[in-house]
Design an enzyme around this catalytic site. Structure first.
Site, PDB file in Angstrom:
ATOM      1  N   GLY A  48      -1.603 -12.470 -13.424  1.00 42.31           N
ATOM      2  CA  GLY A  48      -3.033 -12.699 -13.217  1.00 42.31           C
ATOM      3  C   GLY A  48      -3.374 -13.739 -12.166  1.00 42.31           C
ATOM      4  N   THR A  49      -2.495 -13.904 -11.155  1.00 42.26           N
ATOM      5  CA  THR A  49      -2.857 -14.887 -10.114  1.00 42.26           C
ATOM      6  C   THR A  49      -4.046 -14.384  -9.295  1.00 42.26           C
ATOM      7  OG1 THR A  49      -1.223 -14.060  -8.522  1.00 42.26           O
ATOM      8  CG2 THR A  49      -0.519 -15.834  -9.978  1.00 42.26           C
ATOM      9  N   ASN A  50      -4.161 -13.078  -9.112  1.00 39.86           N
ATOM     10  CA  ASN A  50      -5.353 -12.560  -8.418  1.00 39.86           C
ATOM     11  C   ASN A  50      -6.605 -12.739  -9.275  1.00 39.86           C
ATOM     12  OD1 ASN A  50      -4.895 -11.193  -5.662  1.00 39.86           O
ATOM     13  ND2 ASN A  50      -3.134 -10.490  -6.865  1.00 39.86           N
TER      14      ASN A  50
ATOM     15  N   ILE B 296      -2.297   4.098 -15.313  1.00 38.34           N
ATOM     16  CA  ILE B 296      -3.002   5.101 -14.509  1.00 38.34           C
ATOM     17  C   ILE B 296      -4.278   5.490 -15.264  1.00 38.34           C
ATOM     18  CG2 ILE B 296      -2.826   7.375 -13.402  1.00 38.34           C
ATOM     19  CD1 ILE B 296      -0.746   5.393 -12.344  1.00 38.34           C
ATOM     20  N   LEU B 297      -5.404   5.488 -14.570  1.00 33.58           N
ATOM     21  CA  LEU B 297      -6.690   5.827 -15.203  1.00 33.58           C
ATOM     22  C   LEU B 297      -6.927   7.331 -15.135  1.00 33.58           C
ATOM     23  CD1 LEU B 297      -8.645   2.893 -13.547  1.00 33.58           C
ATOM     24  CD2 LEU B 297      -8.010   3.057 -15.973  1.00 33.58           C
TER      25      LEU B 297
ATOM     26  N   ASN C  46      -8.943  -1.503  -6.289  1.00 31.08           N
ATOM     27  CA  ASN C  46      -7.588  -1.922  -6.645  1.00 31.08           C
ATOM     28  C   ASN C  46      -6.999  -2.737  -5.494  1.00 31.08           C
ATOM     29  OD1 ASN C  46      -4.995  -1.870  -8.039  1.00 31.08           O
ATOM     30  ND2 ASN C  46      -4.349  -0.297  -6.565  1.00 31.08           N
TER      31      ASN C  46
ATOM     32  N   HIS D 150      -3.363  -3.351  -3.685  1.00 29.61           N
ATOM     33  CA  HIS D 150      -2.017  -2.786  -3.618  1.00 29.61           C
ATOM     34  C   HIS D 150      -1.172  -3.637  -2.665  1.00 29.61           C
ATOM     35  CE1 HIS D 150       0.979   0.358  -4.021  1.00 29.61           C
ATOM     36  NE2 HIS D 150       1.238   0.165  -2.745  1.00 29.61           N
TER      37      HIS D 150
ATOM     38  N   SER E 200      -3.541  -4.079   0.585  1.00 29.37           N
ATOM     39  CA  SER E 200      -4.694  -3.201   0.811  1.00 29.37           C
ATOM     40  C   SER E 200      -5.616  -3.252  -0.394  1.00 29.37           C
ATOM     41  CB  SER E 200      -4.231  -1.737   0.972  1.00 29.37           C
ATOM     42  OG  SER E 200      -3.222  -1.609   1.948  1.00 29.37           O
TER      43      SER E 200
ATOM     44  N   ASP F 191      -3.415   5.481  -5.557  1.00 29.61           N
ATOM     45  CA  ASP F 191      -3.447   4.720  -4.290  1.00 29.61           C
ATOM     46  C   ASP F 191      -4.034   5.517  -3.125  1.00 29.61           C
ATOM     47  OD1 ASP F 191      -2.199   2.553  -5.592  1.00 29.61           O
ATOM     48  OD2 ASP F 191      -0.209   3.333  -5.149  1.00 29.61           O
TER      49      ASP F 191
HETATM   50  C1  GAR Z   1      -0.084  -8.001  -6.962  1.00 31.62           C
HETATM   51  O1  GAR Z   1       0.813  -8.223  -5.918  1.00 31.62           O
HETATM   52  C2  GAR Z   1      -0.733  -6.642  -6.826  1.00 31.62           C
HETATM   53  O2  GAR Z   1      -0.910  -6.230  -5.508  1.00 31.62           O
HETATM   54  C3  GAR Z   1       0.261  -5.762  -7.529  1.00 31.62           C
HETATM   55  O3  GAR Z   1       0.690  -6.506  -8.633  1.00 31.62           O
HETATM   56  C4  GAR Z   1       0.647  -7.899  -8.305  1.00 31.62           C
HETATM   57  C5  GAR Z   1      -0.089  -8.603  -9.424  1.00 31.62           C
HETATM   58  O4  GAR Z   1       0.000  -9.996  -9.316  1.00 31.62           O
HETATM   59  N1  GAR Z   1      -0.340  -4.516  -7.905  1.00 31.62           N
HETATM   60  C6  GAR Z   1       0.318  -3.371  -7.934  1.00 31.62           C
HETATM   61  O5  GAR Z   1       1.482  -3.256  -7.660  1.00 31.62           O
HETATM   62  C7  GAR Z   1      -0.539  -2.179  -8.354  1.00 31.62           C
HETATM   63  N2  GAR Z   1       0.064  -0.959  -7.923  1.00 31.62           N
HETATM   64  P1  GAR Z   1      -0.925 -10.940 -10.186  1.00 31.62           P
HETATM   65  O6  GAR Z   1      -0.843 -10.477 -11.638  1.00 31.62           O
HETATM   66  O7  GAR Z   1      -0.333 -12.304 -10.035  1.00 31.62           O
HETATM   67  O8  GAR Z   1      -2.319 -10.859  -9.651  1.00 31.62           O
END
Ligand code: GAR
Length: 187
Positions: free
Chosen positions: A12-14, A86-87, A101, A103, A135, A144
């Site tokens: 969950g850093t994003n 997947i939704l 999303n 990616h 992206s 995607d």
């Molecule tokens: C991120 O790098 C994101 O782009 C990727 O998972 C990571 C989550 O990091 N997402 C995917 O691969 C989706 N297909 P986070 O939990 O620290 O935000």
């Protein structure tokens, strides 16, 4: 105030970055109304810490139906921030144009089934790409495949490992994700 629902599966850093950017005003006129996780993960603790209502939804056959019931119709944006389920196409149709999303690669390259997290960085290194990145794109029923909103690039160096590449990609994610969210919500 625009209402954002964030879906997570991991650290969950994003999500944290979005929380921080709402607080700083970089994402204006918005609040996270709910965080939903499809598994036990550290991101849930981040939501708790920020006093954001959160819920764990068990994966399985009726997962997307559960989501549909929980997410209010008047939600302005559903943000997939490291979300790995997947939704269903019913779900993506219902919220068409309102799901985005992030990616960890430069789509349309290195996307699709099985392309998530470290798998993506391994594939990029194996293909000897000179650059990678992240992206932000709209979510449709194809994995995607939705329209790209914003991309950011990073160089791939000869001595990069999947871990060092992941760190660079994460850093660019933290730049472009809030920008894309703010653009969609506030024009
Ligand atoms: C991120 O790098 C994101 O782009 C990727 O998972 C990571 C989550 O990091 N997402 C995917 O691969 C989706 N297909 P986070 O939990 O620290 O935000």
């Amino acid at each position: 105030m625009k209402k954002i629902v964030v879906l997570i599966s991991g650290s969950g850093t994003n999500l944290q970055r979005i929380i921080d950017c709402i607080e700083s005003g970089e994402i204006a006129n918005a609040k996270i109304s709910m965080v939903l996780a499809d598994r036990n993960c550290y991101g849930v603790e981040r939501a708790e810490h920020a006093n954001i209502p959160n819920q764990l939804i068990k994966r399985g056959k009726s997962f997307s139906e559960h989501l549909e019931k929980i997410i209010p119709e008047n939600t302005d944006l559903i943000v997939l921030a490291g979300f790995l389920s997947i939704l269903s196409s019913d779900f993506t149709e219902k919220f068409k144009g309102k799901i985005i999303n992030i990616h960890p690669a430069l789509l349309p390259k290195f996307g699709g089934f099985g392309m998530w997290g470290m798998n993506v960085h391994n594939a990029v290194l194996e293909a000897k790409e000179e650059e990678s990145g992240a992206s932000v794109h709209f979510v449709t029923s194809g994995i995607d495949e939705g329209e790209i909103i914003l991309q950011g690039k990073v160089p791939v160096d000869e001595n990069d490992t999947p871990e060092t590449l992941a760190a660079k990609v994460h850093a660019i994610e933290y730049e472009i994700f809030p920008k894309a969210i703010n653009k969609i919500l506030n024009g």
